[in-house]
Enzyme design. Structure first.
Site, short mmCIF file in Angstrom:
data_model
loop_
_atom_site.label_atom_id
_atom_site.label_comp_id
_atom_site.label_asym_id
_atom_site.label_seq_id
_atom_site.Cartn_x
_atom_site.Cartn_y
_atom_site.Cartn_z
N ASP A 22 -38.48 75.11 78.02
CA ASP A 22 -37.03 75.08 77.85
C ASP A 22 -36.60 76.09 76.80
O ASP A 22 -37.36 76.40 75.88
CB ASP A 22 -36.55 73.68 77.45
CG ASP A 22 -35.06 73.52 77.70
OD1 ASP A 22 -34.68 73.22 78.83
OD2 ASP A 22 -34.27 73.74 76.76
N TYR A 54 -26.20 76.24 70.93
CA TYR A 54 -26.76 74.89 70.82
C TYR A 54 -27.16 74.57 69.38
O TYR A 54 -27.01 73.45 68.92
CB TYR A 54 -27.99 74.75 71.74
CG TYR A 54 -27.62 74.72 73.21
CD1 TYR A 54 -27.26 73.53 73.84
CD2 TYR A 54 -27.63 75.88 73.98
CE1 TYR A 54 -26.91 73.50 75.18
CE2 TYR A 54 -27.28 75.87 75.32
CZ TYR A 54 -26.92 74.68 75.92
OH TYR A 54 -26.56 74.66 77.23
N ARG A 66 -34.62 76.54 88.13
CA ARG A 66 -34.91 75.11 88.02
C ARG A 66 -35.68 74.58 89.24
O ARG A 66 -35.50 73.43 89.65
CB ARG A 66 -33.63 74.28 87.84
CG ARG A 66 -32.94 74.45 86.51
CD ARG A 66 -33.49 73.50 85.47
NE ARG A 66 -33.01 73.84 84.14
CZ ARG A 66 -32.00 73.23 83.53
NH1 ARG A 66 -31.38 72.24 84.10
NH2 ARG A 66 -31.64 73.62 82.33
N ARG A 86 -43.13 63.72 85.38
CA ARG A 86 -42.37 63.53 84.15
C ARG A 86 -42.54 62.10 83.61
O ARG A 86 -42.68 61.90 82.41
CB ARG A 86 -40.88 63.82 84.36
CG ARG A 86 -40.19 64.05 83.04
CD ARG A 86 -38.71 64.25 83.19
NE ARG A 86 -38.03 62.97 83.32
CZ ARG A 86 -36.76 62.77 83.06
NH1 ARG A 86 -36.01 63.78 82.68
NH2 ARG A 86 -36.22 61.59 83.19
N ARG A 146 -35.71 67.72 88.78
CA ARG A 146 -35.54 66.33 89.17
C ARG A 146 -35.22 66.10 90.64
O ARG A 146 -35.30 64.98 91.12
CB ARG A 146 -34.44 65.68 88.31
CG ARG A 146 -34.90 65.38 86.90
CD ARG A 146 -33.73 65.17 85.97
NE ARG A 146 -33.01 66.43 85.80
CZ ARG A 146 -31.94 66.59 85.03
NH1 ARG A 146 -31.45 65.57 84.38
NH2 ARG A 146 -31.37 67.77 84.92
O1 CP3 Z 1 -36.17 77.07 85.99
C1 CP3 Z 1 -37.19 76.38 85.82
O2 CP3 Z 1 -37.65 75.61 86.69
C2 CP3 Z 1 -38.01 76.58 84.54
C3 CP3 Z 1 -37.77 75.65 83.49
C4 CP3 Z 1 -36.43 75.67 82.78
C5 CP3 Z 1 -35.83 74.49 82.28
N1 CP3 Z 1 -34.74 74.83 81.54
C6 CP3 Z 1 -36.34 73.13 82.51
C7 CP3 Z 1 -35.43 71.99 82.28
C8 CP3 Z 1 -35.61 76.73 82.37
C9 CP3 Z 1 -35.74 78.21 82.69
C10 CP3 Z 1 -34.57 76.19 81.58
C11 CP3 Z 1 -33.53 77.01 80.93
C12 CP3 Z 1 -32.44 76.36 80.19
N2 CP3 Z 1 -32.50 75.22 79.45
C13 CP3 Z 1 -31.15 76.91 80.07
C14 CP3 Z 1 -30.71 78.23 80.64
C15 CP3 Z 1 -30.41 78.17 82.09
C16 CP3 Z 1 -29.20 77.34 82.46
O3 CP3 Z 1 -29.42 76.31 83.11
O4 CP3 Z 1 -28.09 77.76 82.14
C17 CP3 Z 1 -30.40 76.03 79.27
C18 CP3 Z 1 -28.95 76.20 78.89
C19 CP3 Z 1 -31.27 74.98 78.87
C20 CP3 Z 1 -30.96 73.84 77.96
C21 CP3 Z 1 -31.10 72.54 78.64
N3 CP3 Z 1 -32.30 72.00 79.07
C22 CP3 Z 1 -30.07 71.65 78.98
C23 CP3 Z 1 -28.59 71.89 78.71
C24 CP3 Z 1 -30.67 70.56 79.61
C25 CP3 Z 1 -30.00 69.28 80.03
C26 CP3 Z 1 -29.24 69.45 81.28
C27 CP3 Z 1 -30.00 68.88 82.42
O5 CP3 Z 1 -30.12 69.55 83.45
O6 CP3 Z 1 -30.45 67.72 82.28
C28 CP3 Z 1 -32.06 70.82 79.70
C29 CP3 Z 1 -33.09 69.95 80.31
C30 CP3 Z 1 -34.00 70.57 81.31
N4 CP3 Z 1 -34.61 71.77 81.21
C31 CP3 Z 1 -34.45 69.95 82.52
C32 CP3 Z 1 -35.35 70.83 83.12
C33 CP3 Z 1 -36.14 70.61 84.39
C34 CP3 Z 1 -34.08 68.56 82.97
C35 CP3 Z 1 -34.83 67.62 82.09
C36 CP3 Z 1 -35.31 66.39 82.75
O7 CP3 Z 1 -36.33 66.42 83.48
O8 CP3 Z 1 -34.67 65.36 82.50
#
Ligand code: CP3
Length: 344
Positions: free
Chosen positions: A75, A152, A25, A38, A29
């Site tokens: 994602d 999911y 990540r 964003r 944010r």
């Molecule tokens: O790592 C990186 O920088 C690359 C991008 C990336 C994102 N999600 C961007 C993201 C990667 C590799 C993921 C993987 C992901 N997404 C996983 C597996 C890794 C883990 O964290 O266990 C999972 C379970 C998801 C599903 C997901 N996406 C959830 C549950 C959420 C909401 C939780 C949160 O943090 O808000 C997301 C949103 C998400 N994916 C964000 C980002 C940067 C935040 C979104 C935002 O900008 O509001």
């Protein structure tokens, strides 16, 4: 020369006195420049599908910190969307999807071969990145593991114990297995296209692997990872695969050998000294500083970072966190972590 990239050298099994580093990540944010881009895109999903802006946020942490790898900004839930599920994000809560609990729900999904129309912008992001990244930076593509993605799709949201997915597995195993097979097939094609567009490494995120035990772990975490890895190795020999069976505990033992992955990513719960003796013997490991240090910083961060570098210094290692960095992290602590890793 590609072999000069530190990440690829670690993945090929080379031990380095200063390990390469990137962060789960890393585009997120906690960075003001991410929040600005964003806002420009509108929302998270619009950002994922806007190739120029998705490439921009991928590059932001590379410019700011000089990480050794960039991870594609996308994602794991784009695959369900490309298969036909509804997907949206509720601010402050997380993802929501249409649920799959019956044969009728499953029948509404499209075939794996139809995903690319939706996912083409992601391949375009990869192409932009492979042009724009510095020569020393490795580009990592990724997808969710079938079990994690299924949790999911079945529940329609994130769940603390993956209860709905376990319930479907128990009540209608053929349907559960058909869903996993569909996701597996789509994931192979999706990662394959990312590689063709320029991804040099791919990572499979099984965030909820830890809730599978015994035979279920073998069938629904290990076996899909083995299948995806084998298919990719056949189509794209030489492209390394990182596996992340998060919270797998004892099931981390032998996981790399049995699945054929090139690197095992370790979560926060794994003891580095134990892992050096029991997991790193099978090849490269990645991890595993607890993400909370990016919030708290200070001496503890420095001490833990050094302990991890030291524990893994006798074999191939990629430094990373044990899970994604959180939005409340302080960007200065990321710099402190990198400086500590590279001070040696
Ligand atoms: O790592 C990186 O920088 C690359 C991008 C990336 C994102 N999600 C961007 C993201 C990667 C590799 C993921 C993987 C992901 N997404 C996983 C597996 C890794 C883990 O964290 O266990 C999972 C379970 C998801 C599903 C997901 N996406 C959830 C549950 C959420 C909401 C939780 C949160 O943090 O808000 C997301 C949103 C998400 N994916 C964000 C980002 C940067 C935040 C979104 C935002 O900008 O509001």
């Amino acid at each position: 020369m590609a072999e000069q990239k530190k990440i690829l050298r670690a993945l090929a099994g080379e031990k380095q006195s200063v390990p390469p580093i990137w962060m789960m990540r890393q585009a997120g944010r906690y960075l003001p420049e991410y929040r600005a881009t964003r806002a420009q895109a509108g929302d998270f999903l619009s950002l994922c599908y806007n190739s120029e802006l998705a490439a921009e946020v991928t590059l932001q942490p590379i410019r700011r910190y000089g990480f050794d790898a960039a991870i594609l900004f996308a994602d794991i839930l784009l695959i369900p969307q490309a298969l036909g599920a509804d997907l949206w994000f509720v601010t402050g809560e997380g993802p929501r999807l249409s649920t799959i609990t019956s044969e009728a729900d499953f029948a509404k999904l499209g075939p794996a071969s139809d995903i690319h129309e939706t996912l083409n912008p992601i391949y375009e992001t990869v192409k932009i990145l492979s042009r724009e990244l510095p020569a020393e930076t490795t580009l990592i593509g990724f997808a969710g593991a079938p079990w994690t993605v299924a949790t999911y799709m079945i529940a329609g949201r994130g769940t603390p114990d993956q209860g709905p997915a376990h319930a479907l597995k128990q009540e209608n195993r053929p349907l559960f297995e058909a869903l996993l097979a569909r996701i597996t097939e789509a994931t192979i094609d999706y990662l394959s296209k990312q590689i063709e567009a320029g991804a040099e490494v791919v990572k499979i995120f099984d965030s909820w692997a830890g809730s599978l035990k015994g035979e279920d772990f073998r069938k629904y975490a290990l076996e899909p990872c083995r299948q995806i890895t084998a298919a990719l190795k056949e189509r794209h020999p030489g492209i390394p695969v990182i596996g992340f069976p998060r919270e797998a505990g004892d099931a981390y033992l032998g996981f790399a050998k049995e699945t054929g992955i090139d690197c095992l990513a370790l979560d926060n719960s794994v003891d580095p000294l134990w892992a050096a003796q029991n997991l790193q013997v099978d090849g490269c490991v990645q991890g595993n500083l607890a993400s909370r240090h990016m919030v708290t910083g200070g001496e503890e961060l420095v001490k833990e970072t050094r302990a991890i570098v030291q524990a893994f210094q006798n074999g191939p290692h990629i430094f990373n966190l044990g899970h994604g960095i959180t939005p409340d992290a302080n960007p200065d602590n990321v710099k402190l972590m990198i400086d500590t890793v590279r001070e040696a």
